[in-house]
Design an enzyme around this catalytic site. Structure first.
Site, PDB file in Angstrom:
ATOM      1  CG  ASP A 186      -1.929  -0.705   1.297  1.00  0.00           C
ATOM      2  OD1 ASP A 186      -2.250  -1.225   0.267  1.00  0.00           O
ATOM      3  OD2 ASP A 186      -2.493  -1.303   2.528  1.00  0.00           O
ATOM      4  CG  ASP A 221      -4.924  -0.465   5.785  1.00  0.00           C
ATOM      5  OD1 ASP A 221      -5.829  -0.929   4.974  1.00  0.00           O
ATOM      6  OD2 ASP A 221      -4.622   0.527   5.789  1.00  0.00           O
ATOM      7  CG  ASP A 249      -6.905  -4.304   2.288  1.00  0.00           C
ATOM      8  OD1 ASP A 249      -7.482  -4.242   1.144  1.00  0.00           O
ATOM      9  OD2 ASP A 249      -6.410  -3.383   3.002  1.00  0.00           O
TER      10      ASP A 249
HETATM   11  P1  ATP Z   1      -3.202   3.519   0.161  1.00  0.00           P
HETATM   12  O1  ATP Z   1      -3.922   2.295  -0.606  1.00  0.00           O
HETATM   13  O2  ATP Z   1      -2.175   4.017  -0.755  1.00  0.00           O
HETATM   14  O3  ATP Z   1      -2.889   2.994   1.439  1.00  0.00           O
HETATM   15  P2  ATP Z   1      -5.338   4.525   0.733  1.00  0.00           P
HETATM   16  O4  ATP Z   1      -5.556   3.207   1.193  1.00  0.00           O
HETATM   17  O5  ATP Z   1      -5.402   5.834   1.803  1.00  0.00           O
HETATM   18  O6  ATP Z   1      -4.193   4.573  -0.011  1.00  0.00           O
HETATM   19  P3  ATP Z   1      -7.978   5.050   0.297  1.00  0.00           P
HETATM   20  O7  ATP Z   1      -7.943   5.446   1.661  1.00  0.00           O
HETATM   21  O8  ATP Z   1      -8.674   4.375  -0.428  1.00  0.00           O
HETATM   22  O9  ATP Z   1      -6.290   5.006   0.017  1.00  0.00           O
HETATM   23  O10 ATP Z   1      -8.201   6.506  -0.634  1.00  0.00           O
HETATM   24  C1  ATP Z   1      -8.433   6.602  -1.815  1.00  0.00           C
HETATM   25  C2  ATP Z   1      -9.118   8.098  -2.101  1.00  0.00           C
HETATM   26  O11 ATP Z   1     -10.115   8.456  -1.275  1.00  0.00           O
HETATM   27  C3  ATP Z   1      -7.909   9.227  -1.886  1.00  0.00           C
HETATM   28  O12 ATP Z   1      -7.180   9.251  -2.930  1.00  0.00           O
HETATM   29  C4  ATP Z   1      -8.813  10.354  -1.438  1.00  0.00           C
HETATM   30  O13 ATP Z   1      -9.273  10.936  -2.690  1.00  0.00           O
HETATM   31  C5  ATP Z   1      -9.965   9.770  -0.939  1.00  0.00           C
HETATM   32  N1  ATP Z   1      -9.962   9.971   0.558  1.00  0.00           N
HETATM   33  C6  ATP Z   1      -9.210   9.208   1.303  1.00  0.00           C
HETATM   34  N2  ATP Z   1      -9.726   9.491   2.662  1.00  0.00           N
HETATM   35  C7  ATP Z   1     -10.678  10.102   2.515  1.00  0.00           C
HETATM   36  C8  ATP Z   1     -11.486  10.664   3.617  1.00  0.00           C
HETATM   37  N3  ATP Z   1     -11.544  10.353   5.016  1.00  0.00           N
HETATM   38  N4  ATP Z   1     -12.836  11.261   3.230  1.00  0.00           N
HETATM   39  C9  ATP Z   1     -13.007  11.349   1.725  1.00  0.00           C
HETATM   40  N5  ATP Z   1     -12.344  11.076   0.950  1.00  0.00           N
HETATM   41  C10 ATP Z   1     -11.051  10.367   1.314  1.00  0.00           C
END
Ligand code: ATP
Length: 934
Positions: free
Chosen positions: A332, A657, A661
């Site tokens: 990730d 996480d 997943d």
């Molecule tokens: P990675 O997979 O690299 O760990 P991540 O799991 O943090 O990234 P996600 O959490 O799925 O990725 O986030 C994907 C997208 O969702 C982000 O690019 C952002 O635009 C949006 N996002 C993330 N957190 C929030 C939130 N709390 N509220 C609204 N949108 C969010």
């Protein structure tokens, strides 16, 4: 017994004398004494005595005991009561059993300690403060917080529930998560599966959140009643242990056959039956690598402890071996490759950059703070007051940015109370909240990934009036987003929708028909885009080097992220996951947003989740080797990625996480869950937990895994070559009509004492300097490939020949017996053939066998010359050598001990011969190494 589901929550709180602020610490401690720990009883441990006894169940050990008894009985028949030999055999076996029990308990303890490290935690409110405690500390009356992905730690009555869904399959067998409700009061005689105002221990929160009061803990919970059915499995054997057990069996059978052959030859040559029986038994002792399984277990458990110190907690022992074979690490991005310390750096409206403290900037930050679950906390005294945010890093960054321009989230919340919400979910990549406005109307705020939100917006905010999104405006907005993501920024788009005052609106929202999905889809459309907020999440500094290490070690690092493809590529390039030439990736990003896709390059690239959804699994398998970045993917895509890589023969490590997943973590060869941000579900599905969520930790664990595998290989190489040497010494001597050079007690001594210490010391050998410059271990090839078998056999022949040579020199020149030939030809030879006679030849053979093996242990350390790796780099091996050599000299030189081992003290000249012969394995193997490494 109280029926918690059929009383109101207020009654429930009163019944257990609890409050919304939780119990006091004193009261919690008192209740813990009364109710005990919130733990399920596990299997009773086998008592020490029985574990000791079970060490004697081994077939070989039983044979030895039988041999000891026969030897005692025969000496009794001869009229001379010889207790010494049987006593020594029994003593050595007992010593071995004690060591066995000690090693077993050590391995067990380290595994127990690991289980404790990965024990579930619980969020609890005590004395008005939320704390993260070990779930076993919970008591009835505690107020607990339930969050998506967490296990329900005890049986509890719900106090609040927001879209709360719980999977209770492990308890009720119901395969779908159940929607819970805290306000309902149910009839008394209702089944546990239908108690929607209760949650039960071992349930998993799959959606939403809530609070509840613990009603039962430990064995008093519903699951406690059936606890005996779900006790933990036994620790399974690792593939390597299984393979070694099989090798041990083969060796055992081979030894038996050789024993029978020797026995028959002896009988044909008219040698006494008893002597031949004892020789055969000694041979069996020599052939079986008794110490091997124990040594492998010790090495694995020591390795597991070392890994835990380096932040990698192994949950399943086979993972240690699999780590050494990993060829791809899918990681990730957020928090693992980056620091997960988000800071807002840019705010844009459709017109372009905005000042954070300007009116548009403030509007955007206000919206982003309201549609936000992070908590703003103030600590310290007035002058030294510090403000911090606790929550999800993306959301923390937003409320901190708002705070810096004077917008305080708690005050904003008071002014615009939240009446409804659809939580963030990494598949939808957005979240929605609805607030009551001071004028009586309502405002919906949706924030999330730009490319997804854009399709749900019909207007953009332009000061006082909203403007419809035209084709040109859409293009403009896409370019705006591209500009931000190319700078490695995570972009959160913020949109809203207003509803007029209507008192039935909140009720309608909640009672809306249809599934949750329909409700969400209905709300998240026709929005007005307020603007974009960009935040930076810097890469972890240590990751660049870890990526480089991976690449040198033949391991491909792959980034998997929910973020936008350009953000992902910008960071991947910074970290070296994508090379600079793959600015192709950028090109691709542009292509993807513009809708054209022209895949025709072998340069590592990025693929989006949308694209992944469009191609078949076969196509993915075909193409996957070209991709290093997967962006905007959902957790389901991860399983496809793992499977495609595995179909190409890769051994895949995958991080994760969230709840979703878990399938990917299970499918991967090494599932790595995040220790800090990981949910209980992910941790439970994983083989390894990264306590610092760091990519570099996976690489360090791979290095450890390779080191452990190498060390096990060294120990196996050492023990087997020594055992072959022992077999050959006896076998050849008997074939050529010589007396048996070694007797059972001596062989036992060499195998169980002077062999084991160096073997264990090899287990802690520091890894080769170039261990991460080699290719991963191939899991199909197994340990005995790469010429190991040939090495074991030739070195065994060498050791056997040296011991035999010492024996021949001894009897020919110092015992002056005839060589070789018929035993009856020379009366001196006949005398020496008796197993109880001590003489120089046997003593020299015993000394050379033991000392040559000790010298030989240094050969095992590396493919490179001992002069290159340094003699003192494994000080434990040097110490083992000194201790064992010293013991060997004592056993031969101190009269009472020499009597027991049927040896005679040697003269300096004889010792010199022994030393020269014993040192030869080092010379020969060094010559071989220098030839091979030329
Ligand atoms: P990675 O997979 O690299 O760990 P991540 O799991 O943090 O990234 P996600 O959490 O799925 O990725 O986030 C994907 C997208 O969702 C982000 O690019 C952002 O635009 C949006 N996002 C993330 N957190 C929030 C939130 N709390 N509220 C609204 N949108 C969010």
């Amino acid at each position: 017994m109280t029926n918690w589901h059929s009383i109101t929550k207020e009654e429930a709180l009163r019944e257990l004398d609890s409050a919304l602020t939780g119990l006091t610490k004193k009261e919690a401690a008192k209740r813990q004494r009364k109710y005990g720990f919130n733990l399920l009883e596990t299997k009773k441990k086998t008592p020490l005595f029985l574990r000791f006894i079970s060490q004697f169940k081994d077939f070989m050990i039983l044979t030895l005991i039988f041999a000891a008894l026969v030897s005692f009985f025969v000496s009794f028949l001869h009229g001379e009561l010889d207790f010494v030999e049987p006593a020594i055999i029994i003593l050595i076996i007992t010593l071995n059993a004690v060591l066995g029990v000690l090693q077993e308990s050590k391995a067990e303890k380290s595994l127990e300690a690991l289980q404790k490290m990965s024990a579930p935690a619980a969020l609890v409110m005590r004395e008005g403060v939320i704390e993260n405690i070990d779930a076993k500390e919970l008591v009835p009356g505690d107020i607990i917080y339930l969050e998506t992905g967490h296990f329900v730690p005890a049986d509890a009555r719900l106090l609040t529930a927001v879209n709360l869904k719980i999977d209770e399959a492990s308890l009720t067998g119901e395969s779908h998560p159940i929607e819970k409700d805290s306000d309902t009061v149910l009839k008394e005689n209702i089944l546990p599966a239908e108690r929607i105002n209760m949650v039960a221990a071992t349930g998993i929160v799959t959606y939403g959140r809530g609070t509840a009061m613990v009603t039962a803990t430990g064995m008093h919970t519903e699951v406690g009643h059936i606890a005996r059915l779900i006790m933990e499995d036994e620790t399974p054997m690792t593939p390597l242990q299984k393979r070694l057990a099989a090798t041990g069996k083969v060796l055992g059978i081979a030894a038996l056959i050789i024993c029978i052959i020797i026995f028959l030859i002896g009988i044909l040559k008219n040698r006494p039956i008893f002597e031949m029986f004892m020789t055969a038994v000694s041979l069996a002792v020599a052939a079986i690598p008794e110490g091997l399984p124990a040594i492998v277990t010790i090495m694995l458990s020591l390795g597991v402890q070392r890994m835990a110190k380096k932040n990698a907690v192994i949950r399943k022992l086979p993972a240690v071996e699999t780590l050494g074979s990993a060829t791809v690490i899918c990681s990730d991005k957020t928090g693992t490759l980056t620091q997960n310390k988000m800071t807002v750096t840019e705010i844009c409206s459709s017109k372009g950059k905005e000042a954070p403290d300007g009116s548009t900037g403030k509007l955007l930050l206000t919206l982003a703070s309201l549609c936000n679950d992070a908590i703003l906390q103030t600590s310290g005294k007035r002058k030294h007051q510090t403000v911090s945010a606790t929550g999800e890093p993306t959301e923390n960054a937003l409320i901190m940015a708002a705070y810096q321009v004077g917008l305080n989230k708690p005050q904003l919340d008071l002014l615009h109370p939240r009446i409804y919400e659809i939580p963030f979910d990494s598949a939808r990549k957005q979240m929605t909240t609805i607030h009551r406005l001071p004028d009586g109307g309502y405002r919906q705020i949706t924030k999330g990934a730009f490319d997804i939100l854009l399709s749900e917006c019909t207007n953009v905010y332009r000061g006082n009036r909203d403007t419809p999104i035209t084709h040109t405006l859409r293009e403009q907005l896409i370019r705006l987003n591209e500009g931000m993501t190319a700078k490695a920024l995570r972009v959160i788009a913020v949109a809203y929708k207003d509803y007029s005052a209507d008192s039935s609106f909140p009720a309608r929202l909640k009672n809306n028909n249809g599934t949750q999905k329909d409700r969400t889809a209905r709300l998240e459309q026709g929005l007005t885009l307020a603007g974009l907020i960009g935040m930076i999440d810097p890469p972890r500094p240590e990751v660049r080097e870890a990526v480089l290490t991976c690449q040198m070690a033949g391991i491909t690092p792959v980034m998997i992220t929910g973020d936008h493809v350009s953000t992902a590529c910008a960071i991947a390039k910074e970290l070296g996951i994508l090379t600079k030439e793959s600015s192709m990736a950028e090109l691709r990003a542009a292509e993807i947003t513009s809708g054209h896709s022209t895949y025709n390059s072998s340069i590592p690239q990025a693929m989006t989740g949308a694209e992944l959804s469009q191609i078949t699994q076969e196509e993915l398998v075909e193409r996957i080797k070209n991709y290093r970045v997967f962006a905007r993917v959902s957790p389901e895509h991860k399983v496809r990625i793992v499977k495609a890589l595995q179909a190409r023969g890769e051994v895949v490590a995958m991080t994760g996480d969230g709840v979703n997943d878990a399938p990917a973590l299970k499918a991967a060869d090494i599932g790595c869950a995040m220790g800090i941000t990981g949910t209980d579900v992910a941790k439970n599905a994983a083989d390894m937990i990264l306590t610092d969520d760091n990519f570099a930790t996976i690489v360090a664990a791979v290095k450890e895994g390779r080191g452990i595998y190498d060390n096990i290989k060294k120990a196996v190489h050492f023990l087997l070559s020594c055992n072959i040497g022992e077999i050959l010494t006896i076998f050849v001597a008997i074939i050529f009509g010589l007396p048996s050079p070694l007797i059972a007690v001596q062989l036992l001594w060499v195998n169980l004492v002077t062999d084991s210490l160096p073997a264990i010391s090899l287990g802690v050998d520091p890894p080769d300097k170039d261990i991460m410059k080699k290719k991963p271990n191939s899991p199909d090839k197994g340990m005995f490939s790469d010429g190991l078998t040939v090495k074991i056999i030739t070195e065994g022949i060498l050791i056997g020949s040296l011991a035999l040579l010492a024996f021949i020199i001894g009897i020919r020149f110092f015992d002056s017996a005839a060589l070789p030939g018929d035993l009856t030809r020379n009366s001196r030879t006949v005398e020496l053939a008796a197993l109880t006679t001590p003489y120089i030849g046997r003593t020299m053979a015993f000394a050379v066998l033991s000392l040559s093996q000790l010298f030989h242990s240094f050969n095992m350390r590396s493919e490179h010359s001992i002069t290159k790796i340094g003699l003192f780099t494994n000080i434990k091996l040097v110490l083992s050598f000194i201790v064992c050599a010293f013991l060997q000299v004592i056993v031969i030189s101190v009269k009472p001990l020499a009597d027991i081992f049927k040896v005679v003290p040697l003269t300096p000249a004889q010792w010199s011969i022994v030393l020269v012969l014993s040192f030869l394995p080092i010379v020969v193997v060094e010559l071989q190494k220098s030839k091979r490494n030329k």
